[in-house]
Enzyme design. Structure first.
Site, PDB file in Angstrom:
ATOM      1  CG  ASP A  86      -1.894   1.083   1.155  1.00  0.00           C
ATOM      2  OD1 ASP A  86      -2.560   1.510   0.042  1.00  0.00           O
ATOM      3  OD2 ASP A  86      -2.481   1.268   2.290  1.00  0.00           O
ATOM      4  CG  HIS A  87      -0.425   4.883   0.221  1.00  0.00           C
ATOM      5  ND1 HIS A  87      -0.783   5.871  -0.528  1.00  0.00           N
ATOM      6  CD2 HIS A  87      -1.569   4.599   0.869  1.00  0.00           C
ATOM      7  CE1 HIS A  87      -2.112   5.975  -0.533  1.00  0.00           C
ATOM      8  NE2 HIS A  87      -2.580   5.243   0.587  1.00  0.00           N
ATOM      9  CG  HIS A 182      -5.342   8.214   3.459  1.00  0.00           C
ATOM     10  ND1 HIS A 182      -4.717   8.769   2.356  1.00  0.00           N
ATOM     11  CD2 HIS A 182      -5.398   6.843   3.047  1.00  0.00           C
ATOM     12  CE1 HIS A 182      -4.604   7.882   1.356  1.00  0.00           C
ATOM     13  NE2 HIS A 182      -4.850   6.876   1.819  1.00  0.00           N
ATOM     14  CG  HIS A 218      -6.006   4.774  -1.753  1.00  0.00           C
ATOM     15  ND1 HIS A 218      -4.965   4.463  -0.986  1.00  0.00           N
ATOM     16  CD2 HIS A 218      -6.025   4.338  -2.889  1.00  0.00           C
ATOM     17  CE1 HIS A 218      -4.212   3.564  -1.839  1.00  0.00           C
ATOM     18  NE2 HIS A 218      -4.766   3.578  -2.892  1.00  0.00           N
ATOM     19  N   GLY A 219      -9.038   5.708   1.248  1.00  0.00           N
ATOM     20  CA  GLY A 219      -9.660   6.645   2.455  1.00  0.00           C
ATOM     21  C   GLY A 219     -11.209   6.499   2.166  1.00  0.00           C
ATOM     22  CG  ASN A 261      -7.373   1.067  -0.678  1.00  0.00           C
ATOM     23  OD1 ASN A 261      -7.768   0.158  -1.093  1.00  0.00           O
ATOM     24  ND2 ASN A 261      -6.056   1.607  -0.840  1.00  0.00           N
TER      25      ASN A 261
HETATM   26  P1  13P Z   1      -9.062   4.916   5.597  1.00  0.00           P
HETATM   27  O1  13P Z   1      -8.049   5.681   6.538  1.00  0.00           O
HETATM   28  O2  13P Z   1     -10.178   5.499   5.286  1.00  0.00           O
HETATM   29  O3  13P Z   1      -9.160   3.539   6.075  1.00  0.00           O
HETATM   30  O4  13P Z   1      -8.199   4.395   4.102  1.00  0.00           O
HETATM   31  C1  13P Z   1      -7.081   3.419   4.158  1.00  0.00           C
HETATM   32  C2  13P Z   1      -6.489   3.725   2.723  1.00  0.00           C
HETATM   33  O5  13P Z   1      -6.815   4.081   1.781  1.00  0.00           O
HETATM   34  C3  13P Z   1      -5.341   2.580   2.763  1.00  0.00           C
HETATM   35  O6  13P Z   1      -4.397   3.088   1.773  1.00  0.00           O
HETATM   36  O1  G3H Z   2      -3.119   4.877   3.554  1.00  0.00           O
HETATM   37  C1  G3H Z   2      -2.660   4.664   4.797  1.00  0.00           C
HETATM   38  C2  G3H Z   2      -3.016   3.606   5.477  1.00  0.00           C
HETATM   39  O2  G3H Z   2      -4.072   3.613   6.207  1.00  0.00           O
HETATM   40  C3  G3H Z   2      -1.752   3.074   6.150  1.00  0.00           C
HETATM   41  O3  G3H Z   2      -1.618   3.716   7.437  1.00  0.00           O
HETATM   42  O4  G3H Z   2       1.020   4.194   6.898  1.00  0.00           O
HETATM   43  O5  G3H Z   2      -0.154   4.311   9.267  1.00  0.00           O
HETATM   44  O6  G3H Z   2       0.361   2.081   8.356  1.00  0.00           O
HETATM   45  P1  G3H Z   2      -0.112   3.657   7.837  1.00  0.00           P
HETATM   46 ZN    ZN Z   3      -4.500   5.045   0.967  1.00  0.00          ZN
END
Ligand code: 13P
Ligand code: G3H
Ligand code: ZN
Ligand code: NA
Length: 316
Positions: A86-87, A182, A218-219, A261
């Site tokens: 992720d990211h 997010h 996302h988010g 996500n």
């Molecule tokens: P949330 O913070 O809304 O759960 O989003 C998670 C996310 O986009 C992880 O990549």
């Molecule tokens: O997009 C972010 C995800 O919620 C992951 O969060 O970087 O705190 O693990 P994190």
């Molecule tokens: Zn994300």
């Protein structure tokens, strides 16, 4: 074994639902995700962030995911499971995850100037596709929780860029920005104000430019009030937490959005139950007690997502 996201997205596209992408950092989270998805017969994408790697170690997380494939079978349903970065913020991080057995990666070049985003994303795709690893790219910037001015959310995805980006990079899916963000504080609302709708007009424009191409949101946590209230009841302090209404996500899941996500909603459910257990059973000091209660709540929360929001239940 672990699978990439190709077939999952093809099925989601054809049948109008979204595959859940749940973040995990520890044993209890992955157990809950797998139990919920096996019991609802849903495909699933297990997401590992850079922070998760730093917290738990990428190799350990990889073997938890490999074990999860067997665990789902033991639970009686052999669901498709992808392990996804992720990211990802660099080529090197993506390569490292691919070497460690991840079946999918995201390269998030969304903060870069357009041409740099194209170049970086293409470089990751060219490497990943040699190993049949799928790649998610991103165009447009999600609003950060620290953003002061809501109307300066203005990094929505530009639909005029998406076709060129996908053609030139070869990505397998594209994350877009249509008003989600997010974390647990997604919208700053004045008293009496309700959550602004997502920009479905932008989503529709993207769908027109990219027919049958998997879009990612996302988010997308809903920040359910019952968990925020439970957290606050047992000593927490989360004021003005607000998420994306489930109706908006239901609508998105029916569109070309094939991956949704969710991380914050899991964190909230988990924290609520840990707090409640510690507060109501003060003599307990076995972590299995409060982590176990949190895990059970997570199973419920994820099943509800799959069944009532994403439409991913009974697709396997
Ligand atoms: P949330 O913070 O809304 O759960 O989003 C998670 C996310 O986009 C992880 O990549
Ligand atoms: O997009 C972010 C995800 O919620 C992951 O969060 O970087 O705190 O693990 P994190
Ligand atoms: Zn994300
Ligand atoms: Na969909």
């Amino acid at each position: 074994g672990l699978v990439n996201t190709k077939e999952m997205f093809a099925d989601a596209m054809k049948n109008g639902y979204a595959v859940p992408a749940y973040n995990f950092n520890n044993l209890e989270q992955i157990q809950a995700i797998i139990q919920a998805c096996a019991e609802t017969k849903s495909p699933v994408i297990l997401q590992v962030s850079k922070g998760a790697r730093n917290y738990a170690n990428a190799t350990i997380l990889r073997y938890l995911a490999v074990g999860a494939v067997e665990y789902a079978k033991e639970l009686g349903c052999s669901i498709p499971i992808a392990l996804h970065l992720d990211h990802g913020d660099s080529y090197e991080l993506c390569v490292d995850c691919i070497e460690k057995g991840f079946s999918s990666v995201m390269i998030d070049g969304s903060h870069l100037p357009y041409e740099e985003n194209v170049a970086l994303t293409k470089k990751v795709v060219d490497y990943a596709h040699q190993f049949d690893v799928t790649v998610e790219g991103e165009l447009g910037v999600l609003a950060g929780i620290e953003d002061e001015v809501q109307s300066e959310h203005s990094h929505y995805t530009d639909p005029d860029q998406v076709e060129d980006f996908v053609k030139r990079t070869g990505v397998d899916s594209l994350a877009i920005s249509i008003g989600t963000s997010h974390g647990a504080y997604k919208f700053k609302l004045k008293p009496g104000e309700s959550v602004p709708p997502l920009r479905f007009d932008i989503l529709e424009e993207c769908e027109k430019r990219l027919p049958n191409f998997p879009i990612v949101l996302h988010g997308a946590s809903s920040v359910l009030p019952e968990y925020v209230e439970l957290i606050n009841k047992y000593g927490g302090k989360m004021e003005n937490a607000v998420g994306v209404p489930e109706d908006q996500l239901r609508k998105a899941a029916k569109s070309a959005v094939c991956k949704i996500n969710i991380d914050s909603d899991g964190r909230l459910a988990f924290t609520a139950k840990v707090r409640e257990t510690l507060a109501t059973q003060p003599s307990e000091f076995d972590p299995r007690k409060y982590l176990g209660n949190a895990r059970s709540e997570l199973v419920k929360a994820y099943k509800a997502k799959n069944e009532n929001v994403l439409g991913s239940a009974n697709r396997v």
